[in-house]
Motif scaffolding. Structure first.
Motif, PDB file in Angstrom:
ATOM      1  N   ALA A 124      -6.581  12.684   4.097  1.00  0.00           N
ATOM      2  CA  ALA A 124      -6.685  12.621   2.646  1.00  0.00           C
ATOM      3  C   ALA A 124      -5.964  11.376   2.155  1.00  0.00           C
ATOM      4  CB  ALA A 124      -6.087  13.872   2.011  1.00  0.00           C
ATOM      5  N   THR A 125      -6.685  10.491   1.497  1.00  0.00           N
ATOM      6  CA  THR A 125      -6.079   9.243   1.034  1.00  0.00           C
ATOM      7  C   THR A 125      -5.159   9.462  -0.164  1.00  0.00           C
ATOM      8  OG1 THR A 125      -8.055   8.788  -0.306  1.00  0.00           O
ATOM      9  CG2 THR A 125      -7.952   7.820   1.905  1.00  0.00           C
ATOM     10  N   ASP A 157       1.427   8.509   2.399  1.00  0.00           N
ATOM     11  CA  ASP A 157       1.884   8.042   3.712  1.00  0.00           C
ATOM     12  C   ASP A 157       0.746   7.789   4.697  1.00  0.00           C
ATOM     13  OD1 ASP A 157       4.571   8.227   2.928  1.00  0.00           O
ATOM     14  OD2 ASP A 157       4.616  10.365   3.434  1.00  0.00           O
ATOM     15  N   VAL A 158      -0.494   8.128   4.307  1.00  0.00           N
ATOM     16  CA  VAL A 158      -1.577   8.106   5.281  1.00  0.00           C
ATOM     17  C   VAL A 158      -1.857   6.693   5.801  1.00  0.00           C
ATOM     18  CG1 VAL A 158      -3.487   7.850   3.642  1.00  0.00           C
ATOM     19  CG2 VAL A 158      -3.858   9.030   5.795  1.00  0.00           C
ATOM     20  N   PHE A 159      -1.743   5.690   4.952  1.00  0.00           N
ATOM     21  CA  PHE A 159      -2.080   4.339   5.382  1.00  0.00           C
ATOM     22  C   PHE A 159      -1.029   3.764   6.324  1.00  0.00           C
ATOM     23  CE2 PHE A 159      -4.568   4.833   1.484  1.00  0.00           C
ATOM     24  CZ  PHE A 159      -5.821   4.483   1.959  1.00  0.00           C
ATOM     25  N   SER A 160       0.229   4.084   6.086  1.00  0.00           N
ATOM     26  CA  SER A 160       1.266   3.609   7.004  1.00  0.00           C
ATOM     27  C   SER A 160       1.151   4.305   8.353  1.00  0.00           C
ATOM     28  CB  SER A 160       2.658   3.829   6.406  1.00  0.00           C
ATOM     29  OG  SER A 160       2.884   5.209   6.135  1.00  0.00           O
ATOM     30  N   LYS A 161       0.734   5.563   8.353  1.00  0.00           N
ATOM     31  CA  LYS A 161       0.569   6.301   9.603  1.00  0.00           C
ATOM     32  C   LYS A 161      -0.597   5.744  10.433  1.00  0.00           C
ATOM     33  CE  LYS A 161       2.335  10.701   7.766  1.00  0.00           C
ATOM     34  NZ  LYS A 161       1.959  12.086   7.363  1.00  0.00           N
ATOM     35  N   LEU A 162      -1.586   5.191   9.753  1.00  0.00           N
ATOM     36  CA  LEU A 162      -2.779   4.705  10.447  1.00  0.00           C
ATOM     37  C   LEU A 162      -2.815   3.181  10.551  1.00  0.00           C
ATOM     38  CD1 LEU A 162      -5.460   7.094   8.881  1.00  0.00           C
ATOM     39  CD2 LEU A 162      -4.332   7.291  11.097  1.00  0.00           C
ATOM     40  N   SER A 163      -1.686   2.560  10.325  1.00  0.00           N
ATOM     41  CA  SER A 163      -1.625   1.096  10.363  1.00  0.00           C
ATOM     42  C   SER A 163      -2.086   0.555  11.717  1.00  0.00           C
ATOM     43  CB  SER A 163      -0.188   0.643  10.082  1.00  0.00           C
ATOM     44  OG  SER A 163      -0.083  -0.763  10.177  1.00  0.00           O
ATOM     45  N   GLU A 201      -7.579  -3.299   0.310  1.00  0.00           N
ATOM     46  CA  GLU A 201      -6.468  -3.866   1.070  1.00  0.00           C
ATOM     47  C   GLU A 201      -5.737  -2.800   1.879  1.00  0.00           C
ATOM     48  OE1 GLU A 201      -4.027  -6.063  -1.577  1.00  0.00           O
ATOM     49  OE2 GLU A 201      -5.442  -7.736  -1.730  1.00  0.00           O
ATOM     50  N   MET A 202      -5.685  -1.579   1.352  1.00  0.00           N
ATOM     51  CA  MET A 202      -5.028  -0.492   2.073  1.00  0.00           C
ATOM     52  C   MET A 202      -5.788  -0.183   3.364  1.00  0.00           C
ATOM     53  SD  MET A 202      -2.497   0.060   0.131  1.00  0.00           S
ATOM     54  CE  MET A 202      -1.816   1.598   0.764  1.00  0.00           C
ATOM     55  N   TYR A 203      -7.111  -0.242   3.303  1.00  0.00           N
ATOM     56  CA  TYR A 203      -7.929   0.039   4.486  1.00  0.00           C
ATOM     57  C   TYR A 203      -7.903  -1.131   5.464  1.00  0.00           C
ATOM     58  CZ  TYR A 203      -9.530   3.976   1.726  1.00  0.00           C
ATOM     59  OH  TYR A 203      -9.568   5.128   0.982  1.00  0.00           O
ATOM     60  N   LEU A 204      -7.863  -2.347   4.941  1.00  0.00           N
ATOM     61  CA  LEU A 204      -7.746  -3.515   5.822  1.00  0.00           C
ATOM     62  C   LEU A 204      -6.468  -3.455   6.646  1.00  0.00           C
ATOM     63  CD1 LEU A 204      -8.986  -6.258   3.334  1.00  0.00           C
ATOM     64  CD2 LEU A 204     -10.133  -5.599   5.459  1.00  0.00           C
ATOM     65  N   SER A 205      -5.432  -2.856   6.086  1.00  0.00           N
ATOM     66  CA  SER A 205      -4.157  -2.740   6.824  1.00  0.00           C
ATOM     67  C   SER A 205      -4.273  -1.773   7.997  1.00  0.00           C
ATOM     68  CB  SER A 205      -3.041  -2.275   5.885  1.00  0.00           C
ATOM     69  OG  SER A 205      -3.184  -0.901   5.537  1.00  0.00           O
ATOM     70  N   CYS A 206      -5.351  -0.980   8.019  1.00  0.00           N
ATOM     71  CA  CYS A 206      -5.549  -0.015   9.105  1.00  0.00           C
ATOM     72  C   CYS A 206      -6.337  -0.599  10.274  1.00  0.00           C
ATOM     73  CB  CYS A 206      -6.263   1.231   8.584  1.00  0.00           C
ATOM     74  SG  CYS A 206      -5.310   2.168   7.367  1.00  0.00           S
ATOM     75  N   LEU A 207      -6.768  -1.860  10.145  1.00  0.00           N
ATOM     76  CA  LEU A 207      -7.544  -2.493  11.208  1.00  0.00           C
ATOM     77  C   LEU A 207      -6.655  -3.152  12.247  1.00  0.00           C
ATOM     78  CD1 LEU A 207     -10.333  -4.237   9.093  1.00  0.00           C
ATOM     79  CD2 LEU A 207     -10.641  -2.278  10.635  1.00  0.00           C
ATOM     80  N   SER A 245      -4.564 -10.284   3.065  1.00  0.00           N
ATOM     81  CA  SER A 245      -4.891  -9.036   3.762  1.00  0.00           C
ATOM     82  C   SER A 245      -5.902  -9.282   4.879  1.00  0.00           C
ATOM     83  CB  SER A 245      -5.426  -7.996   2.781  1.00  0.00           C
ATOM     84  OG  SER A 245      -6.596  -8.467   2.141  1.00  0.00           O
ATOM     85  N   LEU A 246      -6.606 -10.413   4.816  1.00  0.00           N
ATOM     86  CA  LEU A 246      -7.518 -10.806   5.893  1.00  0.00           C
ATOM     87  C   LEU A 246      -6.793 -11.651   6.938  1.00  0.00           C
ATOM     88  CD1 LEU A 246     -10.606 -11.884   3.747  1.00  0.00           C
ATOM     89  CD2 LEU A 246     -10.222  -9.667   4.826  1.00  0.00           C
ATOM     90  N   ASP A 247      -5.916 -12.519   6.454  1.00  0.00           N
ATOM     91  CA  ASP A 247      -5.246 -13.472   7.345  1.00  0.00           C
ATOM     92  C   ASP A 247      -4.298 -12.803   8.332  1.00  0.00           C
ATOM     93  OD1 ASP A 247      -6.547 -15.294   5.816  1.00  0.00           O
ATOM     94  OD2 ASP A 247      -4.785 -15.993   4.717  1.00  0.00           O
ATOM     95  N   ALA A 248      -3.641 -11.736   7.884  1.00  0.00           N
ATOM     96  CA  ALA A 248      -2.518 -11.187   8.645  1.00  0.00           C
ATOM     97  C   ALA A 248      -2.886 -10.820  10.079  1.00  0.00           C
ATOM     98  CB  ALA A 248      -1.951  -9.967   7.921  1.00  0.00           C
ATOM     99  N   GLN A 249      -4.061 -10.230  10.253  1.00  0.00           N
ATOM    100  CA  GLN A 249      -4.487  -9.827  11.603  1.00  0.00           C
ATOM    101  C   GLN A 249      -5.881 -10.363  11.948  1.00  0.00           C
ATOM    102  OE1 GLN A 249      -2.726  -8.081  14.008  1.00  0.00           O
ATOM    103  NE2 GLN A 249      -0.970  -8.402  12.642  1.00  0.00           N
TER     104      GLN A 249
END
Length: 347
Positions: free
Chosen positions: A225-226, A230-236, A253-259, A281-285
């Motif tokens: 559940a979004t 805490d869900v995005f940090s758990k799925l980083s 951007e929150m979903y991009l952090s999960c890639l 958010s694209l550059d980081a990874q």
């Protein structure tokens, strides 16, 4: 020569009703199809309500078509009378450009001819879709429905199925890949089923856990559940591929952090407002944000064959034609599990 048939069409952005439309007679390359079922796609609603540019009224929408061949032109070799077939979002293209030659007719440089609200190059009329008794389509854009797929369940595969299969196929979902599906509606539930059939580990991102039990039963390995902060940090940095099926603006951007590094987020939903992201958010990874629109004819047939082999069917609710306006309202309120399918015999 042409012929008339009953249909259910939009006569204005506010109203759909029974109408009669004219279909051209099949030419030498055409297949005539008695339509048995037609799925309702959110795109139908956008078009009926003139939200995606100019709509020519009266218009019959519907691009999730399943039926039985009733006539064939003298040069038709792919189909015979009595075959179970389908028609999706497009009915023609230039067939000359690079994309058409590559089997990606949906990206035709000259402009794909869509199943409704496009200009038919064969007679210059506006194409009319599947909320009708019959349709005539060039054999190159007709699909073979495997015998193992019931026609009512085949209909949504022509759009919802291929819309999810195409990015899964292109970005090579399979064993060892982690796939996230944003949204668990008509598109999202097909994404779960297809990604699992391809061997991926699948997680659903949904606003709440109200459909969690059903999501897990349909094949998801996890369902989050979004609304949980805490869900995005758990799925980083967990996913190789995330597909966004929702048509609302969400914080990408929150979903991009999960890639994971070099992962891809693919947009298949079509929100009315522009999507906003920061380049950081694209550059980081070194992740990518991409778009995808249905699939070519060969890829769609490949998807249908997979569904026939592995018995992958959409979850549907069959309705009479008279219920279309109410169905639209329920789609907009996310009150369908998961795809409305019109029984054309009720016209």
């Amino acid at each position: 020569m042409s012929f008339m048939n009953k249909a259910w069409g939009a006569t204005s952005p506010e109203k759909t009703e029974p109408i009669t439309i004219t279909r051209r007679a099949p030419d030498d390359q055409d297949v005539g199809i008695d339509i048995k079922f037609a799925g309702i796609c959110h795109s139908d609603i956008h078009t009926v309500r003139s939200e995606w540019g100019k709509t020519t009224y009266p218009l019959v929408v519907g691009h999730e078509i399943a039926g039985i061949v009733s006539a064939v032109g003298k040069n038709v070799t792919k189909f015979k009378i009595g075959d179970h077939v389908g028609v999706g979002c497009m009915v023609n293209s230039c067939r000359q450009c690079e994309n058409c030659h590559d089997g990606e007719e949906q990206y035709c440089f000259s402009g794909t001819v869509f199943t409704y609200n496009s200009k038919d190059p064969k007679d210059g009329t506006i194409t009319q879709g599947g909320y009708s008794q019959h349709v005539v389509v060039d054999q190159a854009f007709v699909l073979k429905v495997p015998e193992s797929i019931p026609l009512d369940k085949a209909a949504p595969l022509m759009c919802a199925g291929i819309t999810l299969y195409s990015p899964l196929n292109h970005w090579k979902a399979g064993p060892g890949k982690r796939v996230g599906i944003i949204g668990f509606g008509g598109l999202g539930h097909m994404g779960v089923k297809l990604a699992k059939a391809l061997g991926s580990e699948v997680t659903v991102f949904s606003q709440t856990n109200s459909k969690k039990e059903l999501g897990l039963r349909l094949g998801a390995d996890d369902y989050v559940a979004t609304s949980d902060p805490d869900v995005f940090s758990k799925l980083s940095r967990k996913f190789d591929l995330i597909i966004n099926t929702v048509s609302a603006s969400i914080p990408l951007e929150m979903y991009l952090s999960c890639l994971r590094r070099d992962g891809s987020l693919v947009q298949v939903g079509a929100p009315e407002k522009p999507l906003l992201i920061s380049p950081f958010s694209l550059d980081a990874q070194r992740v990518g944000l991409h778009g995808s629109m249905i699939g070519g004819i060969a890829e769609t047939q490949k998807m249908l064959d997979l569904c026939g082999e592995k018995l992958i069917f959409p979850e549907i609710e069959i309705i009479p034609a008279s219920y279309i306006d109410e169905a639209y309202e329920r789609v907009l309120k996310s009150q369908v599990k998961f795809r409305f399918v019109i029984d054309i015999s009720t016209m």
